[in-house]
Motif scaffolding. Structure first.
Motif, PDB file in Angstrom:
ATOM      1  N   ASN A 424      -2.388   9.395   3.744  1.00 40.17           N
ATOM      2  CA  ASN A 424      -3.517  10.296   3.525  1.00 40.17           C
ATOM      3  C   ASN A 424      -3.953  10.337   2.068  1.00 40.17           C
ATOM      4  OD1 ASN A 424      -3.472  11.176   6.265  1.00 40.17           O
ATOM      5  ND2 ASN A 424      -1.727  12.501   5.783  1.00 40.17           N
ATOM      6  N   SER A 425      -3.586   9.325   1.273  1.00 35.57           N
ATOM      7  CA  SER A 425      -3.858   9.351  -0.159  1.00 35.57           C
ATOM      8  C   SER A 425      -5.086   8.530  -0.524  1.00 35.57           C
ATOM      9  CB  SER A 425      -2.646   8.825  -0.945  1.00 35.57           C
ATOM     10  OG  SER A 425      -1.516   9.643  -0.728  1.00 35.57           O
ATOM     11  N   ALA A 426      -5.613   8.805  -1.735  1.00 35.52           N
ATOM     12  CA  ALA A 426      -6.717   8.036  -2.300  1.00 35.52           C
ATOM     13  C   ALA A 426      -6.519   7.943  -3.804  1.00 35.52           C
ATOM     14  CB  ALA A 426      -8.061   8.691  -1.978  1.00 35.52           C
ATOM     15  N   LEU A 427      -7.080   6.903  -4.394  1.00 37.70           N
ATOM     16  CA  LEU A 427      -7.041   6.695  -5.840  1.00 37.70           C
ATOM     17  C   LEU A 427      -8.436   6.910  -6.424  1.00 37.70           C
ATOM     18  CD1 LEU A 427      -5.010   3.354  -5.952  1.00 37.70           C
ATOM     19  CD2 LEU A 427      -4.117   5.686  -5.982  1.00 37.70           C
ATOM     20  N   MET A 428      -8.490   7.358  -7.678  1.00 39.49           N
ATOM     21  CA  MET A 428      -9.777   7.509  -8.370  1.00 39.49           C
ATOM     22  C   MET A 428      -9.647   6.879  -9.746  1.00 39.49           C
ATOM     23  SD  MET A 428     -11.890  10.971  -9.284  1.00 39.49           S
ATOM     24  CE  MET A 428     -13.423  10.925 -10.213  1.00 39.49           C
ATOM     25  N   PRO A 488      -0.894  -7.364   4.233  1.00 38.85           N
ATOM     26  CA  PRO A 488       0.559  -7.163   4.232  1.00 38.85           C
ATOM     27  C   PRO A 488       0.946  -5.684   4.264  1.00 38.85           C
ATOM     28  CG  PRO A 488      -0.192  -7.663   2.032  1.00 38.85           C
ATOM     29  CD  PRO A 488      -1.384  -7.825   2.924  1.00 38.85           C
ATOM     30  N   PHE A 489       2.024  -5.369   4.965  1.00 42.82           N
ATOM     31  CA  PHE A 489       2.537  -4.016   5.109  1.00 42.82           C
ATOM     32  C   PHE A 489       3.277  -3.631   3.835  1.00 42.82           C
ATOM     33  CE2 PHE A 489       5.868  -1.019   6.359  1.00 42.82           C
ATOM     34  CZ  PHE A 489       5.156  -0.088   7.092  1.00 42.82           C
ATOM     35  N   VAL A 490       2.914  -2.462   3.270  1.00 39.89           N
ATOM     36  CA  VAL A 490       3.560  -1.988   2.050  1.00 39.89           C
ATOM     37  C   VAL A 490       4.703  -1.067   2.460  1.00 39.89           C
ATOM     38  CG1 VAL A 490       3.261  -0.773  -0.125  1.00 39.89           C
ATOM     39  CG2 VAL A 490       1.385  -2.137   0.805  1.00 39.89           C
ATOM     40  N   GLN A 491       5.921  -1.494   2.186  1.00 44.34           N
ATOM     41  CA  GLN A 491       7.083  -0.708   2.571  1.00 44.34           C
ATOM     42  C   GLN A 491       7.135   0.615   1.815  1.00 44.34           C
ATOM     43  OE1 GLN A 491      10.502  -3.356   1.883  1.00 44.34           O
ATOM     44  NE2 GLN A 491      11.070  -2.981   4.007  1.00 44.34           N
ATOM     45  N   ASN A 492       7.793   1.606   2.445  1.00 45.19           N
ATOM     46  CA  ASN A 492       8.131   2.808   1.692  1.00 45.19           C
ATOM     47  C   ASN A 492       9.050   2.418   0.534  1.00 45.19           C
ATOM     48  OD1 ASN A 492       6.698   4.411   3.469  1.00 45.19           O
ATOM     49  ND2 ASN A 492       8.497   4.923   4.716  1.00 45.19           N
ATOM     50  N   GLY A 493       8.797   3.038  -0.618  1.00 46.11           N
ATOM     51  CA  GLY A 493       9.660   2.724  -1.748  1.00 46.11           C
ATOM     52  C   GLY A 493       8.952   2.925  -3.062  1.00 46.11           C
ATOM     53  N   ASN A 494       9.625   2.471  -4.127  1.00 47.62           N
ATOM     54  CA  ASN A 494       9.109   2.622  -5.483  1.00 47.62           C
ATOM     55  C   ASN A 494       8.353   1.370  -5.905  1.00 47.62           C
ATOM     56  OD1 ASN A 494      10.246   5.169  -5.730  1.00 47.62           O
ATOM     57  ND2 ASN A 494      12.191   4.364  -6.591  1.00 47.62           N
ATOM     58  N   TYR A 495       7.234   1.587  -6.560  1.00 54.38           N
ATOM     59  CA  TYR A 495       6.399   0.473  -7.021  1.00 54.38           C
ATOM     60  C   TYR A 495       5.807   0.812  -8.392  1.00 54.38           C
ATOM     61  CZ  TYR A 495       6.494  -1.100  -2.156  1.00 54.38           C
ATOM     62  OH  TYR A 495       6.894  -1.519  -0.916  1.00 54.38           O
ATOM     63  N   THR A 496       5.368  -0.229  -9.048  1.00 57.74           N
ATOM     64  CA  THR A 496       4.523  -0.065 -10.231  1.00 57.74           C
ATOM     65  C   THR A 496       3.091  -0.324  -9.801  1.00 57.74           C
ATOM     66  OG1 THR A 496       6.241  -0.748 -11.771  1.00 57.74           O
ATOM     67  CG2 THR A 496       3.959  -0.899 -12.529  1.00 57.74           C
ATOM     68  N   ARG A 516       5.450   6.221  -5.785  1.00 58.31           N
ATOM     69  CA  ARG A 516       6.329   6.075  -4.624  1.00 58.31           C
ATOM     70  C   ARG A 516       5.482   6.104  -3.377  1.00 58.31           C
ATOM     71  NH1 ARG A 516       9.341   9.826  -1.487  1.00 58.31           N
ATOM     72  NH2 ARG A 516       8.818  11.524  -2.942  1.00 58.31           N
ATOM     73  N   VAL A 517       5.700   5.133  -2.507  1.00 57.41           N
ATOM     74  CA  VAL A 517       5.012   5.092  -1.224  1.00 57.41           C
ATOM     75  C   VAL A 517       5.920   5.712  -0.189  1.00 57.41           C
ATOM     76  CG1 VAL A 517       4.055   3.613   0.572  1.00 57.41           C
ATOM     77  CG2 VAL A 517       3.649   3.072  -1.843  1.00 57.41           C
ATOM     78  N   SER A 518       5.404   6.707   0.544  1.00 56.22           N
ATOM     79  CA  SER A 518       6.199   7.392   1.555  1.00 56.22           C
ATOM     80  C   SER A 518       5.308   7.778   2.719  1.00 56.22           C
ATOM     81  CB  SER A 518       6.857   8.643   0.970  1.00 56.22           C
ATOM     82  OG  SER A 518       7.528   9.388   1.983  1.00 56.22           O
ATOM     83  N   ARG A 519       5.840   7.572   3.920  1.00 57.37           N
ATOM     84  CA  ARG A 519       5.133   7.977   5.128  1.00 57.37           C
ATOM     85  C   ARG A 519       5.766   9.210   5.774  1.00 57.37           C
ATOM     86  NH1 ARG A 519       5.035   2.558   4.518  1.00 57.37           N
ATOM     87  NH2 ARG A 519       3.024   1.475   4.827  1.00 57.37           N
ATOM     88  N   ALA A 520       6.677   9.828   5.079  1.00 58.35           N
ATOM     89  CA  ALA A 520       7.319  11.031   5.602  1.00 58.35           C
ATOM     90  C   ALA A 520       6.308  12.156   5.687  1.00 58.35           C
ATOM     91  CB  ALA A 520       8.489  11.436   4.711  1.00 58.35           C
TER      92      ALA A 520
END
Length: 636
Positions: A424-428, A488-496, A516-520
């Protein structure tokens, strides 16, 4: 300007029907005589007709007349319709212009316009109007005939007489030579300019066959034109473009020729003409929309029309000015030059120009050349010409770039807490460049050192490209949540998260932040706020002609549990776009804040308010896309 409510019914009719078809029934006619006679099968002379249009009536075009009589032999009713040189009778309105010019039209909604009868007189040759009657009745005596122009209110009574000429071959009447006449239809005082209207009537014998009707024009230099204005009709109107002749006297003469070789000429008529026209100006180089990559020369040409001219000095040495305007319309450079004679009636100025330098960026510009011309009659005219150009400079400056949402909510140098991105996120992002930001690229790069135990790091980053191609300051909103589950599917986890902005010269700017990508479920909601935004407090207006909605409120139900960072995005007729028409970022709003915006509407369109909210305690970033409001105007 008057309000429509103040207009009377006749004026409303006149305004809605600026040019009516003939026959409105508002026109009365009178004539200077009531008898017409033909001598030796010839109709000579003319009759003056006075046309009156009633107050408040529409303008009427008069272009035909209908003659009605009873045939002396068969006692049957006869009618003939004759085409005449058309003229327009002004509407039944009076204004200052009509006091000096009987044919002037009056603006119906002007404060100085009032109702009044309008009158115009026209001299129409008897041959033009009664030739068909003469042909049908070559030996009539006191024959009653009525004449009605178009469908005017009254018909004019005439008494018509004719006598056949004897002595022709086989006892037939001898054919008479034509006796042409010409009439100047243009009103106003001399000297004339522009188009001059002249009507020529051949006054042919009823037994003649028309070979040619010619209007001969002789100008002030003695040049004779007897081929331009010719007709095969017995009566015709010509429009003379006087600007094609030198100023001074113009001698006009009508010549009528028959198939049998007879010739008739009218008396010459002299009119004075004067056409004062400004010279033309053009920028010959650089070419329109060309690209300047270094110093160049602007070539400006002034070409005489019909009137000699000189250029007025702007300063001690120059008489031509150049203004260079940027894409905002602001003057960024002014230059001057001198125009010199290159041939008869032609002046040219060559003005050096350099728009390549540190004070100029690669961009679109407009060059405007201006001068003051003094004409032969002593008047002054302002001259101007404009051409668009582009510039191209070597640019090594990268575009500016900021990631506005999400943002660090703790100091990344002391406590690198990660913002959380979910479905449910967006970037600006905000970017800017003095040329063009061509695109932005998003990379999610996984680092083994910071990866979660359940996370596997691919060798290549997850990459998303956003085309831009817009100069200046730009904002882009990117719904990254919708792409996390894509291939490609972006896994839950830490990213830069790496955002790269590109310009048209290969320059780049890169900004990075840990996310951090999370689907929780806990990482997808902002505490105490609803999952969706709504629109309420809609104020409707049902009055005819008004907008159906006056205002509305966009709100995310609930109040924040923690401090939040909020980006408010307005879309005015830009729904479905990555480009908000208006935006605002509140760096921090306290706990207990209600997120809402009330907007009033001044025009039709589709409106929407969105929110991007980042919880400054948990780092969760949530995008609330607002419902659309469609604003329309009620039927009148």
């Amino acid at each position: 300007m008057k309000k429509a409510a103040l207009l009377t019914l006749p004026l409303l009719i006149a305004s809605c029907n600026p040019s009516s078809a003939p026959g409105s029934g508002s026109v009365t006619v009178s004539s200077s005589k009531t008898t017409v006679s033909a001598a030796n099968s010839q109709l000579t002379g003319s009759t003056t007709y006075t046309f009156t249009n009633k107050a408040g009536a529409r303008e009427v075009t008069i272009n035909s007349a209908t003659l009605t009589w009873t045939d002396p032999t068969s006692n049957a009713a006869r009618t003939e319709t004759v085409s005449i040189a058309a003229f327009t009778l002004p509407a039944g309105l009076s204004c200052p212009a009509s006091a000096t010019n009987p044919s002037a039209s009056c603006p119906f909604n002007d404060a100085n316009t009032t109702f009044a009868d309008r009158t115009a007189s026209r001299a129409i040759s008897d041959a033009e109007l009664f030739s068909k009657l003469l042909s049908a009745n070559p030996s009539a005596a006191n024959l009653p005939v009525s004449v009605q122009f178009n469908a005017t209110q009254n018909a004019l009574p005439f008494t018509f007489s004719s006598a056949a000429q004897s002595g022709g071959e086989g006892g037939k009447p001898a054919e008479a030579a034509p006796k042409p006449q010409l009439t100047i239809n243009t009103t106003g005082s001399q000297p004339y300019s522009g188009n001059l209207s002249v009507t020529v009537s051949g006054n042919f014998d009823v037994t003649s066959k028309v070979k040619s009707l010619v209007l001969e024009v002789r100008d002030s230099r003695g040049n004779v034109d007897n081929t331009t204005f010719t007709s095969l009709n017995p009566t015709t109107s010509f429009s003379i473009d006087t600007s094609k002749y030198p100023d001074g006297p113009l001698i006009l003469r009508a010549i009528a020729l028959t198939d049998s070789g007879l010739r008739g000429e009218s008396a010459p008529q002299t009119v004075q003409i004067q056409n004062v026209s400004a010279p033309t100006v053009a920028i010959l180089s650089p070419d329109a929309n060309s690209t300047l990559t270094g110093p160049g020369v602007v070539r400006v040409q002034f070409r005489q029309s019909t009137t000699a001219f000189t250029l007025t000095a702007l300063n001690s040495t120059n008489d031509v000015r150049l203004d260079v305007r940027d894409f905002r319309g602001q003057v960024v450079k002014t230059l001057f030059g001198k125009a010199n004679r290159v041939s008869e009636g032609i002046l040219e100025a060559f003005i050096p120009i350099d728009l390549i330098g540190p004070e100029f960026s690669s961009n679109a510009y407009t060059i405007t050349a201006s001068a003051e011309a003094r004409l032969a009659d002593g008047t002054t005219r302002s001259l101007g010409a404009t051409t668009p150009i582009n510039t191209k400079v070597n640019d090594t400056k990268p575009p500016a770039l900021n990631v506005l949402m999400p943002a660090y909510f703790t100091d990344p140098y002391t406590n690198p807490t990660r913002p959380v991105l979910s479905r449910n996120s967006a970037l600006m992002m905000q970017g800017s460049d003095d040329q063009v930001v061509t695109s932005m690229r998003l990379d999610f790069t996984c680092d083994q050192a910071t990866a979660l135990p359940t996370q596997s790091c691919p060798s290549a980053p997850y990459t998303f490209n956003i085309p831009i191609n817009v100069p200046g300051i730009i904002y882009r909103v990117f719904q990254i949540g919708a792409l996390l589950d894509a291939q490609p599917f972006v896994q839950n986890g830490n990213y830069t998260l790496r955002v790269t902005a590109f310009d048209g010269n290969g320059n780049t700017n890169i900004q990075e932040m840990p996310v951090r990508v999370s689907r929780a479920a806990a990482d997808s909601e902002i505490a105490n706020l609803a999952s969706l935004s709504i629109v309420d407090n809609i104020v409707y207006d049902t009055r005819p002609g008004e907008l159906n909605i006056v205002s509305a409120r966009w709100i995310v139900p609930g109040t924040t549990a923690n401090p939040v960072r909020v980006a408010t995005l307005a879309y005015d007729n830009t729904s479905g776009s990555l480009i908000p028409s208006r935006q605002r970022v509140d760096p921090i709003l306290p706990a207990g804040t209600s997120l809402q915006v009330t907007q009033g509407f001044a025009a039709e369109g589709i409106y929407r308010i969105d929110f991007i909210v980042e919880d400054l305690v948990t780092g969760v970033t949530r995008y609330y896309e607002g419902p659309e409001i469609v604003v329309k105007r009620n039927a009148s």
